[in-house]
Design a protein around this motif. Structure first.
Motif, PDB file in Angstrom:
ATOM      1  N   ARG A   1       8.177 -10.193   6.592  1.00  0.00           N
ATOM      2  CA  ARG A   1       8.265  -9.101   5.961  1.00  0.00           C
ATOM      3  C   ARG A   1       7.412  -9.562   4.449  1.00  0.00           C
ATOM      4  NH1 ARG A   1      13.897  -6.692   4.610  1.00  0.00           N
ATOM      5  NH2 ARG A   1      12.826  -5.287   3.489  1.00  0.00           N
ATOM      6  N   PHE A   2       7.631 -10.728   3.832  1.00  0.00           N
ATOM      7  CA  PHE A   2       6.995 -11.033   2.452  1.00  0.00           C
ATOM      8  C   PHE A   2       5.466 -11.185   2.714  1.00  0.00           C
ATOM      9  CE2 PHE A   2       5.641 -14.492  -0.521  1.00  0.00           C
ATOM     10  CZ  PHE A   2       5.781 -13.733  -1.646  1.00  0.00           C
ATOM     11  N   GLY A   3       4.973 -11.809   3.917  1.00  0.00           N
ATOM     12  CA  GLY A   3       3.670 -12.156   3.997  1.00  0.00           C
ATOM     13  C   GLY A   3       3.022 -10.740   4.292  1.00  0.00           C
ATOM     14  N   SER A   4       3.477  -9.771   5.206  1.00  0.00           N
ATOM     15  CA  SER A   4       3.079  -8.620   5.300  1.00  0.00           C
ATOM     16  C   SER A   4       2.766  -7.719   4.111  1.00  0.00           C
ATOM     17  CB  SER A   4       3.797  -7.767   6.291  1.00  0.00           C
ATOM     18  OG  SER A   4       3.353  -6.503   6.551  1.00  0.00           O
ATOM     19  N   SER A   5       3.887  -7.705   3.022  1.00  0.00           N
ATOM     20  CA  SER A   5       3.852  -6.936   2.081  1.00  0.00           C
ATOM     21  C   SER A   5       2.871  -7.613   1.070  1.00  0.00           C
ATOM     22  CB  SER A   5       5.347  -6.940   1.271  1.00  0.00           C
ATOM     23  OG  SER A   5       6.282  -6.330   2.230  1.00  0.00           O
ATOM     24  N   THR A   6       2.933  -8.728   0.423  1.00  0.00           N
ATOM     25  CA  THR A   6       2.014  -9.487  -0.385  1.00  0.00           C
ATOM     26  C   THR A   6       0.508  -9.132   0.085  1.00  0.00           C
ATOM     27  OG1 THR A   6       2.498 -11.407   0.671  1.00  0.00           O
ATOM     28  CG2 THR A   6       3.798 -11.005  -1.304  1.00  0.00           C
ATOM     29  N   THR A   7       0.254  -9.103   1.310  1.00  0.00           N
ATOM     30  CA  THR A   7      -1.099  -9.131   1.791  1.00  0.00           C
ATOM     31  C   THR A   7      -1.577  -7.628   1.435  1.00  0.00           C
ATOM     32  OG1 THR A   7      -0.712 -10.564   3.793  1.00  0.00           O
ATOM     33  CG2 THR A   7      -2.597  -8.965   3.921  1.00  0.00           C
ATOM     34  N   GLN A   8      -0.624  -6.573   1.706  1.00  0.00           N
ATOM     35  CA  GLN A   8      -0.910  -5.202   1.265  1.00  0.00           C
ATOM     36  C   GLN A   8      -1.181  -5.091  -0.215  1.00  0.00           C
ATOM     37  OE1 GLN A   8      -1.877  -2.976   3.336  1.00  0.00           O
ATOM     38  NE2 GLN A   8      -1.267  -4.547   5.023  1.00  0.00           N
ATOM     39  N   LEU A   9      -0.867  -5.923  -1.098  1.00  0.00           N
ATOM     40  CA  LEU A   9      -1.000  -6.071  -2.705  1.00  0.00           C
ATOM     41  C   LEU A   9      -2.495  -6.169  -2.916  1.00  0.00           C
ATOM     42  CD1 LEU A   9       2.091  -8.031  -4.145  1.00  0.00           C
ATOM     43  CD2 LEU A   9       1.785  -5.707  -4.661  1.00  0.00           C
ATOM     44  N   GLY A  10      -3.157  -6.667  -1.792  1.00  0.00           N
ATOM     45  CA  GLY A  10      -4.555  -7.035  -2.339  1.00  0.00           C
ATOM     46  C   GLY A  10      -5.458  -6.225  -1.544  1.00  0.00           C
ATOM     47  N   HIS A  11      -5.129  -5.011  -0.891  1.00  0.00           N
ATOM     48  CA  HIS A  11      -5.456  -3.956  -0.359  1.00  0.00           C
ATOM     49  C   HIS A  11      -6.339  -3.310  -1.482  1.00  0.00           C
ATOM     50  CE1 HIS A  11      -6.371  -0.449   2.227  1.00  0.00           C
ATOM     51  NE2 HIS A  11      -6.050  -1.103   3.266  1.00  0.00           N
ATOM     52  N   GLU A  12      -7.623  -2.658  -0.825  1.00  0.00           N
ATOM     53  CA  GLU A  12      -8.683  -2.227  -1.815  1.00  0.00           C
ATOM     54  C   GLU A  12      -8.314  -0.449  -2.045  1.00  0.00           C
ATOM     55  OE1 GLU A  12     -11.486  -0.192   2.081  1.00  0.00           O
ATOM     56  OE2 GLU A  12     -12.071  -1.693   0.643  1.00  0.00           O
ATOM     57  N   ARG A  13      -7.214  -0.074  -1.469  1.00  0.00           N
ATOM     58  CA  ARG A  13      -6.909   1.165  -1.903  1.00  0.00           C
ATOM     59  C   ARG A  13      -5.732   1.401  -2.557  1.00  0.00           C
ATOM     60  NH1 ARG A  13      -5.705   4.485   3.769  1.00  0.00           N
ATOM     61  NH2 ARG A  13      -4.996   6.071   2.253  1.00  0.00           N
ATOM     62  N   PRO A  14      -5.606   1.977  -3.780  1.00  0.00           N
ATOM     63  CA  PRO A  14      -4.647   1.907  -4.508  1.00  0.00           C
ATOM     64  C   PRO A  14      -3.146   2.462  -4.073  1.00  0.00           C
ATOM     65  CG  PRO A  14      -6.543   2.958  -5.723  1.00  0.00           C
ATOM     66  CD  PRO A  14      -6.812   2.698  -4.278  1.00  0.00           C
ATOM     67  N   ALA A  15      -3.432   3.644  -3.106  1.00  0.00           N
ATOM     68  CA  ALA A  15      -1.902   4.015  -2.643  1.00  0.00           C
ATOM     69  C   ALA A  15      -1.559   2.631  -1.893  1.00  0.00           C
ATOM     70  CB  ALA A  15      -2.281   4.944  -1.512  1.00  0.00           C
ATOM     71  N   VAL A  16      -2.189   2.037  -1.180  1.00  0.00           N
ATOM     72  CA  VAL A  16      -1.389   1.060  -0.181  1.00  0.00           C
ATOM     73  C   VAL A  16      -0.941  -0.034  -1.218  1.00  0.00           C
ATOM     74  CG1 VAL A  16      -2.208  -0.872   1.427  1.00  0.00           C
ATOM     75  CG2 VAL A  16      -3.144   1.391   1.837  1.00  0.00           C
ATOM     76  N   ARG A  17      -1.754  -0.319  -2.157  1.00  0.00           N
ATOM     77  CA  ARG A  17      -1.115  -1.270  -3.118  1.00  0.00           C
ATOM     78  C   ARG A  17       0.086  -0.932  -3.765  1.00  0.00           C
ATOM     79  NH1 ARG A  17      -6.336  -1.484  -4.796  1.00  0.00           N
ATOM     80  NH2 ARG A  17      -6.081  -1.098  -7.101  1.00  0.00           N
ATOM     81  N   ALA A  18       0.217   0.166  -3.947  1.00  0.00           N
ATOM     82  CA  ALA A  18       1.748   0.888  -4.597  1.00  0.00           C
ATOM     83  C   ALA A  18       2.520   1.000  -3.821  1.00  0.00           C
ATOM     84  CB  ALA A  18       1.280   2.494  -5.234  1.00  0.00           C
ATOM     85  N   ALA A  19       2.388   0.885  -2.384  1.00  0.00           N
ATOM     86  CA  ALA A  19       3.473   1.198  -1.396  1.00  0.00           C
ATOM     87  C   ALA A  19       3.930  -0.437  -1.217  1.00  0.00           C
ATOM     88  CB  ALA A  19       2.728   1.528  -0.193  1.00  0.00           C
TER      89      ALA A  19
END
Length: 292
Positions: A108-126
């Protein structure tokens, strides 16, 4: 040599265990009988004496008692071995559950922290809320600290708060406010699990505001604002209860007109430090000392 060490670690077989216990019991009985015989003067059976029926019955009772004692010893050994096996199985089950929890956490940590670098702000916020939720579910304080460190690391990334300047990213301010809000919510009394006991390393971070009203700091917590630059507002610590841990403000830079707000805050044990200490913080500490 390795095989020999393995053999030494193997548990003793049940038959051998029972034999050893019985041997020890016989030795203890023999020593006790000898000591008792010597204690009563080492009496001898008179010559020509014959066993009566009463003597024979007493011998039978003694034999039955010895047999019952042997049976009791065997039963105790078997019960002990059974309990040892059950405890060992429980230890293995607990260890397996911990491994499963850690493996699930890492996934879960790997999946969540990967999304912190997503280009879309909504994905980073989630992803921010996903990491915060993972910190709440962390099976250990160390893993909770890992999640907190990931959120603080995001705040330490380069940030341009001016919409008219090059490098500004739409929606980035809201993501950072969400992280600060999560920190505040988990340090204030409420339904969420407490993140007290963690270290919040915000060294050199650029923040719009430091919004922490109502937090309650306890031992083991460290809020490190060394070198932070607050560009859009105040450092809000209204109603805070500072009863333990540390707060570091060395080199904190406030935007023009920004200040600390300590209305209703209580300093009862938190170590507040800075080199130099911001003037508003020094005034608050002086007022708290006078009130004491």
């Amino acid at each position: 040599m390795e095989g020999r060490r393995f053999w030494l670690r193997r548990p003793m077989s049940l038959g051998r265990h029972v034999a050893v216990v019985l041997l020890v019991a016989v030795l203890v009985f023999g020593v006790a009988a000898a000591v008792l015989w010597l204690a009563v003067g080492a009496p001898h059976l008179p010559r020509g004496a014959a066993f009566t029926v009463t003597n024979q019955l007493e011998l039978i009772k003694l034999a039955l008692a010895v047999v019952a004692g042997v049976g009791g010893v065997v039963a105790l050994v078997v019960a002990y071995r059974r309990q040892a096996v059950v405890e060992k199985e429980n230890e293995r089950a607990v260890a397996a559950a911990r491994r499963d929890d850690t493996r699930l956490f890492n996934e879960r940590f790997g999946s969540s922290t990967t999304q912190l670098g997503h280009e879309r702000p909504a994905v980073r916020a989630a992803a921010v809320y996903a990491v915060a939720g993972l910190a709440d579910d962390a099976p250990s304080q160390e893993l909770r600290q890992t999640c907190v460190s990931a959120l603080c690391a995001y705040l330490r990334l380069p940030y341009q708060p001016d919409p008219s300047a090059q490098g500004w990213i739409a929606g980035e301010d809201e993501i950072r406010q969400a992280i600060v809000g999560s920190i505040r919510a988990h340090l204030a009394p409420g339904p969420l699990p407490s993140w007290n006991g963690c270290s919040f390393n915000l060294r050199n971070a650029v923040l719009d505001v430091i919004w922490l009203p109502g937090i309650h700091l306890t031992d083991g917590t460290h809020l490190n604002f060394t070198g932070c630059r607050v560009v859009g507002g105040t450092v809000d610590l209204r109603g805070a209860r500072l009863t333990g841990g540390r707060m570091t403000f060395t080199g904190l830079e406030l935007a023009a007109g920004a200040r600390f707000v300590f209305d209703g805050a209580v300093a009862e044990g938190t170590r507040i430090e800075g080199d130099p200490l911001p003037a508003d913080v020094a005034a608050f500490l002086d007022a708290a000392a006078l009130s004491d």
